[in-house]
Design a protein around this motif. Structure first.
Motif, PDB file in Angstrom:
ATOM      1  N   SER A 166       0.849  -1.183   0.000  1.00 21.35           N
ATOM      2  CA  SER A 166       0.000   0.000   0.000  1.00 21.35           C
ATOM      3  C   SER A 166       0.883   1.231   0.000  1.00 21.35           C
ATOM      4  N   PHE A 167       0.391   2.254  -0.595  1.00 23.05           N
ATOM      5  CA  PHE A 167       1.229   3.385  -0.907  1.00 23.05           C
ATOM      6  C   PHE A 167       0.873   4.574  -0.044  1.00 23.05           C
ATOM      7  N   SER A 168       1.851   5.082   0.587  1.00 27.00           N
ATOM      8  CA  SER A 168       1.591   6.294   1.353  1.00 27.00           C
ATOM      9  C   SER A 168       2.815   7.152   1.195  1.00 27.00           C
ATOM     10  N   THR A 169       2.687   8.220   0.516  1.00 28.50           N
ATOM     11  CA  THR A 169       3.874   9.026   0.279  1.00 28.50           C
ATOM     12  C   THR A 169       3.734  10.419   0.845  1.00 28.50           C
ATOM     13  N   ARG A 170       2.891  11.131   0.238  1.00 33.51           N
ATOM     14  CA  ARG A 170       2.859  12.539   0.611  1.00 33.51           C
ATOM     15  C   ARG A 170       1.567  12.876   1.300  1.00 33.51           C
TER      16      ARG A 170
ATOM     17  N   GLY B 104      -2.907   5.859 -18.682  1.00 37.49           N
ATOM     18  CA  GLY B 104      -1.994   5.969 -17.541  1.00 37.49           C
ATOM     19  C   GLY B 104      -2.191   7.202 -16.699  1.00 37.49           C
ATOM     20  N   ARG B 105      -3.101   8.066 -17.082  1.00 36.64           N
ATOM     21  CA  ARG B 105      -3.398   9.217 -16.213  1.00 36.64           C
ATOM     22  C   ARG B 105      -4.235   8.782 -15.025  1.00 36.64           C
ATOM     23  N   THR B 106      -4.786   7.596 -15.099  1.00 33.55           N
ATOM     24  CA  THR B 106      -5.488   7.058 -13.928  1.00 33.55           C
ATOM     25  C   THR B 106      -4.707   5.835 -13.436  1.00 33.55           C
ATOM     26  N   GLY B 107      -5.031   5.405 -12.226  1.00 29.67           N
ATOM     27  CA  GLY B 107      -4.352   4.235 -11.680  1.00 29.67           C
ATOM     28  C   GLY B 107      -2.901   4.507 -11.365  1.00 29.67           C
ATOM     29  N   ARG B 108      -2.548   5.753 -11.074  1.00 31.33           N
ATOM     30  CA  ARG B 108      -1.157   6.057 -10.755  1.00 31.33           C
ATOM     31  C   ARG B 108      -0.843   5.635  -9.331  1.00 31.33           C
ATOM     32  N   LYS B 109       0.381   5.305  -9.109  1.00 39.85           N
ATOM     33  CA  LYS B 109       0.849   4.888  -7.787  1.00 39.85           C
ATOM     34  C   LYS B 109      -0.015   3.775  -7.202  1.00 39.85           C
TER      35      LYS B 109
ATOM     36  N   THR C 216       3.225   3.567 -16.445  1.00 41.84           N
ATOM     37  CA  THR C 216       2.877   4.950 -16.121  1.00 41.84           C
ATOM     38  C   THR C 216       2.694   5.109 -14.614  1.00 41.84           C
ATOM     39  N   GLY C 217       3.097   6.251 -14.120  1.00 37.68           N
ATOM     40  CA  GLY C 217       2.862   6.593 -12.713  1.00 37.68           C
ATOM     41  C   GLY C 217       3.637   5.764 -11.724  1.00 37.68           C
ATOM     42  N   THR C 218       4.813   5.293 -12.110  1.00 35.04           N
ATOM     43  CA  THR C 218       5.573   4.447 -11.194  1.00 35.04           C
ATOM     44  C   THR C 218       6.924   5.061 -10.802  1.00 35.04           C
ATOM     45  N   GLY C 219       7.043   6.365 -10.941  1.00 38.94           N
ATOM     46  CA  GLY C 219       8.210   7.040 -10.388  1.00 38.94           C
ATOM     47  C   GLY C 219       9.450   7.064 -11.261  1.00 38.94           C
ATOM     48  N   LYS C 220       9.248   7.137 -12.566  1.00 43.27           N
ATOM     49  CA  LYS C 220      10.416   7.172 -13.457  1.00 43.27           C
ATOM     50  C   LYS C 220      11.199   8.476 -13.289  1.00 43.27           C
ATOM     51  N   THR C 221      10.490   9.549 -12.988  1.00 44.45           N
ATOM     52  CA  THR C 221      11.176  10.842 -12.881  1.00 44.45           C
ATOM     53  C   THR C 221      12.228  10.821 -11.777  1.00 44.45           C
ATOM     54  N   VAL C 222      11.827  10.324 -10.614  1.00 43.23           N
ATOM     55  CA  VAL C 222      12.796  10.222  -9.515  1.00 43.23           C
ATOM     56  C   VAL C 222      13.905   9.238  -9.900  1.00 43.23           C
TER      57      VAL C 222
ATOM     58  N   VAL D 236      10.990   0.544 -10.642  1.00 43.13           N
ATOM     59  CA  VAL D 236      11.894   1.062 -11.679  1.00 43.13           C
ATOM     60  C   VAL D 236      13.080   1.779 -11.045  1.00 43.13           C
ATOM     61  N   GLN D 237      12.838   2.412  -9.926  1.00 43.70           N
ATOM     62  CA  GLN D 237      13.949   3.085  -9.246  1.00 43.70           C
ATOM     63  C   GLN D 237      14.964   2.057  -8.748  1.00 43.70           C
ATOM     64  N   GLU D 238      14.439   1.006  -8.152  1.00 46.17           N
ATOM     65  CA  GLU D 238      15.333  -0.020  -7.625  1.00 46.17           C
ATOM     66  C   GLU D 238      16.104  -0.714  -8.755  1.00 46.17           C
TER      67      GLU D 238
ATOM     68  N   VAL E  95       1.903  13.497 -17.357  1.00 46.35           N
ATOM     69  CA  VAL E  95       1.337  14.411 -16.363  1.00 46.35           C
ATOM     70  C   VAL E  95       0.861  13.623 -15.150  1.00 46.35           C
ATOM     71  N   ASP E  96       1.229  14.137 -14.007  1.00 44.80           N
ATOM     72  CA  ASP E  96       0.980  13.393 -12.780  1.00 44.80           C
ATOM     73  C   ASP E  96      -0.189  14.014 -12.002  1.00 44.80           C
ATOM     74  N   TYR E  97      -1.385  13.749 -12.455  1.00 45.56           N
ATOM     75  CA  TYR E  97      -2.568  14.198 -11.716  1.00 45.56           C
ATOM     76  C   TYR E  97      -2.945  13.088 -10.736  1.00 45.56           C
TER      77      TYR E  97
ATOM     78  N   GLU F 271       8.802   6.260   1.016  1.00 44.30           N
ATOM     79  CA  GLU F 271       9.282   5.319   2.028  1.00 44.30           C
ATOM     80  C   GLU F 271      10.215   4.272   1.440  1.00 44.30           C
ATOM     81  N   THR F 272       9.762   3.664   0.378  1.00 45.91           N
ATOM     82  CA  THR F 272      10.643   2.713  -0.306  1.00 45.91           C
ATOM     83  C   THR F 272      10.749   3.120  -1.768  1.00 45.91           C
ATOM     84  N   MET F 273      11.634   2.438  -2.445  1.00 48.01           N
ATOM     85  CA  MET F 273      11.798   2.762  -3.865  1.00 48.01           C
ATOM     86  C   MET F 273      10.672   2.132  -4.682  1.00 48.01           C
TER      87      MET F 273
HETATM   88  N1  LIG Z   1       9.633   5.956  -4.224  1.00 49.10           N
HETATM   89  C1  LIG Z   1       8.480   6.582  -4.327  1.00 49.10           C
HETATM   90  N2  LIG Z   1       7.528   6.406  -3.400  1.00 49.10           N
HETATM   91  C2  LIG Z   1       6.360   7.038  -3.513  1.00 49.10           C
HETATM   92  N3  LIG Z   1       6.025   7.880  -4.484  1.00 49.10           N
HETATM   93  C3  LIG Z   1       6.924   8.094  -5.437  1.00 49.10           C
HETATM   94  C4  LIG Z   1       8.196   7.473  -5.407  1.00 49.10           C
HETATM   95  N4  LIG Z   1       8.880   7.898  -6.487  1.00 49.10           N
HETATM   96  C5  LIG Z   1       8.082   8.739  -7.169  1.00 49.10           C
HETATM   97  N5  LIG Z   1       6.900   8.875  -6.541  1.00 49.10           N
HETATM   98  C6  LIG Z   1       5.737   9.667  -6.955  1.00 49.10           C
HETATM   99  O1  LIG Z   1       4.990   8.888  -7.883  1.00 49.10           O
HETATM  100  C7  LIG Z   1       4.266   9.735  -8.755  1.00 49.10           C
HETATM  101  C8  LIG Z   1       4.440   9.279 -10.184  1.00 49.10           C
HETATM  102  O2  LIG Z   1       5.772   9.488 -10.584  1.00 49.10           O
HETATM  103  P1  LIG Z   1       6.145   9.941 -12.064  1.00 49.10           P
HETATM  104  O3  LIG Z   1       5.299  11.087 -12.499  1.00 49.10           O
HETATM  105  O4  LIG Z   1       7.619  10.108 -12.096  1.00 49.10           O
HETATM  106  O5  LIG Z   1       5.679   8.647 -12.851  1.00 49.10           O
HETATM  107  P2  LIG Z   1       6.109   8.160 -14.288  1.00 49.10           P
HETATM  108  O6  LIG Z   1       6.509   6.757 -14.138  1.00 49.10           O
HETATM  109  O7  LIG Z   1       7.091   9.099 -14.887  1.00 49.10           O
HETATM  110  O8  LIG Z   1       4.720   8.234 -15.061  1.00 49.10           O
HETATM  111  P3  LIG Z   1       4.424   8.532 -16.627  1.00 49.10           P
HETATM  112  O9  LIG Z   1       4.849   7.319 -17.380  1.00 49.10           O
HETATM  113  O10 LIG Z   1       2.961   8.750 -16.689  1.00 49.10           O
HETATM  114  O11 LIG Z   1       5.242   9.725 -16.983  1.00 49.10           O
HETATM  115  C9  LIG Z   1       4.795  11.134  -8.500  1.00 49.10           C
HETATM  116  O12 LIG Z   1       3.841  11.815  -7.739  1.00 49.10           O
HETATM  117  C10 LIG Z   1       6.066  10.922  -7.738  1.00 49.10           C
HETATM  118  O13 LIG Z   1       6.365  11.991  -6.876  1.00 49.10           O
END
Ligand SMILES: Nc1ncnc2c1ncn2[C@@H]1O[C@H](COP(=O)(O)OP(=O)(O)OP(=O)(O)O)[C@@H](O)[C@H]1O
Length: 763
Positions: A57-61, A642-647, A341-347, A321-323, A617-619, A316-318
């Motif tokens: 379960s996801f709890s970030t911000r 992918g604009r829905t079902g993020r995280k 989509t929505g799985t944290g590629k930017t970070v 894709v980050q890992e 876009v991360d809505y 909290e955790t990676m």
């Molecule tokens: N380790 C993490 N834990 C929780 N939330 C995270 C983590 N890394 C990134 N996020 C958050 O997850 C959300 C989605 O991230 P991001 O927009 O980078 O997805 P994406 O994979 O680039 O999606 P898309 O393919 O649609 O561009 C953002 O709000 C981001 O801040």
């Protein structure tokens, strides 16, 4: 187990004797090409497959506060100021430019087109060391617009246009009127890049959660047509848009390309290094749909200051894709990464990029303008701002590292001044504007020579024909000795074949997505509905009513085929007293930013948009995505959904097609998309919709008609029978309440290749 691949080959993995790809829903697996010679012929660069997943379960911000809208429904009309005809003319001209058969634009829909593309590719590769490229902007002497409107069959009070627009009034898409002021807060902080352990001052950049917005389309396999129109006037209005003629290609300048870049497209050489060292973390994966891993950020050699910022951000955790990417990137490898989509590629790309800045030697005191160390390229302005905002989140405790954004829609001198006053080590940019700076900003090219990390976000889109020239120019402007990361949720085979223009030969492909159903989120319910065009607006209304009734906190995105159809649908929903906003390329950038921010923070709201919002876009918390009409390709369908079902959240997607658009389904047949029965449409709803349509301005209907015709003209399957195309367009016209279709200027029809097609009215 055998790993089934399209080629029918077997893999031997290090971790498992053999694994069937389809069944790899747990565990991260890495394959070395060295042990898979057959596969390496097909994919001649090192590939990894990571079948990953842990359902956590996801709890970030902290929850974002819900914004109450001051205006709802009709009163939301402040959003839709009346527009000049220039907008739809520009739209039309943009796609007309795409239709020109003589140009080698990115319209590859058939086998013969494929062969064209191959020619283009080869030319790019072979000739990229020749003279400088010419910028190429599609300029149109715009046709005059007449003032005959269609006839409103619902007897509404539509206002007719009464004046012609001069041809010259076609907007210059390159120098569009975007104000771009939103970017003002994204400023560099200081120039010192030597940071580790120093001055750990908490500098809140003040916009860490000011995330950008939309995205744009995946200019994939199909013709772009109006899709390009959307992009052309957003930041993509910066893009050269096309490869241009073969002559242009022959004058490509890429003297910075190294030898391997001059190789033909199909890469033959493969680094022999096995990749099992990166064998990751299989124990963390439980389901294929999970995006979070159990790995902690502090397990990796990251700056303590970055770790502190990550904690503050609530990560909290990676994510998977980050890992998967971090250890490989930290080892200095180039990476092509595919993750949902929505799985944290930017970070995933920003964190190691920041490490690169930290590790780079401090700029000499004599240098007034320190070099740019990290260059991130995004296809849209909004994505660029979003990435910069995410960077600033991570840089919270790195006060000396500056981030800047350069995007279209802002004045070049303003950006030049800003970069002068606030030097940055991380630059986030859209391609066209970046190219402008390379060519026109003094000292900029020198600064780019400091680049150690180049990131292409939405890489498949950036490497597509629409952006390719700019990207090649950019690549030529940064040092060969650099690390490059390509990230996207979709990586079609064509992209794998050409990614060597950016990546080193021994790059690693990290795939966190199983092909087929794995490309979309299990928690997103996907449906399609087939209904004749005349029922689409009523169906949409009924669907929305139903969704709103079932979801108190509804947040809906409706994707339309073109900007002008977007405007029409938004107008209609506003007439139906729905809380609707619209975003598309014909809206000024400042407006788009405001609406996007509002939508991000709100619930109980509907956003009607063109493909400018399709990628990245991360809505948060979008409950439903509706796609009206044909998506331009499979990739675009996936990105929009992918604009829905993020995280890891739940969501719903509905694709609404006419019977003659049903063929599209074959391109997504491997996705879990099911046919839905049509909800009953009561006569009262039909009446309401008709009344609503009758209140929509005539000029907006006319523009929608032309744009619709243009978009479908670019869809090869539909456009090959132009008489039928026009019949369908006129069906669309009737669905808007216009029994007599709007007239279209002759020269425009000529450019569309629709001269003398029966059923069209000309003026
Ligand atoms: N380790 C993490 N834990 C929780 N939330 C995270 C983590 N890394 C990134 N996020 C958050 O997850 C959300 C989605 O991230 P991001 O927009 O980078 O997805 P994406 O994979 O680039 O999606 P898309 O393919 O649609 O561009 C953002 O709000 C981001 O801040």
């Amino acid at each position: 187990m055998s790993l089934k691949f399209p080629l029918g080959v077997r893999f031997i993995t290090h971790s498992l004797p053999c694994t069937r790809l389809a069944s790899m829903n747990s565990g991260a697996l890495i394959y070395s090409f060295r042990s898979v010679p057959v596969l390496s012929k097909a994919f001649p660069f090192r590939l990894k497959y990571l079948g990953l997943g842990t359902r956590v379960s996801f709890s970030t911000r902290p929850e974002r506060t819900r914004t109450e809208f001051q205006r709802r429904g009709r009163d939301g009309g402040e959003i839709r100021v009346s527009k000049s005809l220039i907008e739809d003319e520009a739209e039309l001209s943009d796609w007309v430019s795409d239709l020109r058969p003589s140009s080698l634009r990115g319209k590859f829909t058939s086998d013969e087109d494929e062969s064209d593309r191959e020619v283009v590719r080869r030319n790019v590769d072979r000739d990229n060391s020749r003279g400088p490229r010419r910028g190429k902007e599609g300029q149109f002497g715009g046709p005059k617009r007449g003032n005959e409107g269609g006839i409103d069959r619902f007897g509404g009070s539509n206002r007719r246009r009464t004046s012609d627009e001069p041809g010259e009034s076609f907007r210059n898409k390159r120098f569009g009127d975007r104000d771009g002021a939103r970017n003002g807060r994204i400023q560099g902080k200081s120039s010192d890049s030597s940071l580790r352990g120093r001055n750990e001052r908490n500098v809140d950049s003040g916009f860490r959660r000011e995330r950008g917005l939309e995205t744009n389309k995946g200019l994939g396999k199909q013709t772009r047509g109006l899709r390009q129109e959307e992009e052309d006037s957003s930041d993509e209005d910066e893009k050269t848009g096309v490869l241009g003629s073969i002559d242009d290609l022959l004058s490509e300048d890429s003297s910075d390309y190294d030898e391997e870049d001059d190789e033909p497209i199909v890469i033959k050489g493969v680094s022999s290094k096995a990749v099992e060292a990166d064998k990751p973390r299989t124990e963390n994966a439980k389901t294929s749909d999970s995006y979070l891993s159990k790995a902690r950020f502090d397990q990796f050699p990251l700056s303590p200051l970055s770790l502190k910022a990550i904690k503050d951000a609530g990560f909290e955790t990676m994510t998977v894709v980050q890992e998967a990417t971090l250890p490989i990137i930290l080892k200095g490898k180039d990476v092509l990464a595919k993750a949902k989509t929505g799985t944290g590629k930017t970070v995933a790309f920003l964190l190691p990029a920041i490490e690169a800045v930290i590790k780079s030697p401090p700029a000499s005191r004599d240098i007034r303008q320190p070099p740019i160390v990290v260059l991130v390229v995004c296809p849209t302005r909004e994505l660029a701002c979003q990435a910069a905002a995410e960077a600033n989140t991570l840089l919270k405790y790195h006060p000396s590292i500056g981030v800047q954004v350069v995007i279209g829609g802002t004045k070049l001198p303003t950006e030049q001044r800003r970069m002068q006053t606030n030097p940055c080590q991380i630059l986030v940019a859209t391609p066209g504007r970046l190219k402008d700076h390379i060519e026109n900003t003094s000292g900029f090219a020198t600064k780019l020579m400091g680049v150690k990390v180049l990131v292409l976000d939405e890489a498949d889109h950036l490497l597509d024909m629409g952006f390719r020239r700019d990207i090649e120019r950019i690549i030529a402007a940064v040092p060969k000795q650099r690390q490059t990361f390509l990230f996207s949720a979709t990586v079609p085979e064509e992209v794998r074949q050409i990614c060597h223009i950016a990546l080193k030969r021994d790059h690693e492909f990290i795939n966190c997505v199983q092909e087929g159903s794995g490309e979309t989120h299990q928690k997103v319910k996907q449906m399609y509905m087939i209904a004749s065009l005349d029922r689409h607006f009523s169906l949409l209304y009924v669907l929305l009513k139903q969704h709103i009734a079932d979801n108190v906190d509804f947040k809906v995105i409706i994707f339309c085929t073109t900007a002008m159809v977007t405007r029409l649908v938004a107008d209609l929903l506003a007439q139906l007293s729905m809380n609707v906003r619209e975003i598309h390329s014909r809206k000024p950038q400042g407006y788009r930013t405001r609406v996007s921010d509002e939508f991000r923070k709100s619930k109980g709201i509907i956003l009607v948009t063109s493909d400018v919002s399709a990628r990245g876009v991360d809505y948060p918390d979008v409950s439903l995505v509706v796609q009206m009409g044909l998506p331009s390709d499979r990739e675009q369908y996936i990105h929009r959904l992918g604009r829905t079902g993020r995280k890891g959240k739940e969501g719903e997607g509905v694709l609404l097609l006419a019977p003659w658009e049903e063929y599209f389904l074959s391109s997504v047949k491997d996705l879990p998309i099911n046919k839905s029965t049509l909800p009953p449409i009561d006569p009262e709803a039909v009446k309401k919709v008709q009344r609503g349509l009758s209140q929509v301005e005539m000029k907006n209907k006319e523009a929608a008609y032309q744009a619709w015709l243009g978009y479908y003209k670019s869809q090869k399957m539909i456009a090959r029978d132009t008489t039928r195309l026009v019949e369908l367009a006129n069906e669309f016209s009737r669905s808007m309440g216009l029994d007599v279709p709007p007239a279209i200027p002759k020269n425009v029809l000529g450019k569309m290749g629709l001269k003398n097609v029966p059923g069209l009215r000309t003026k």
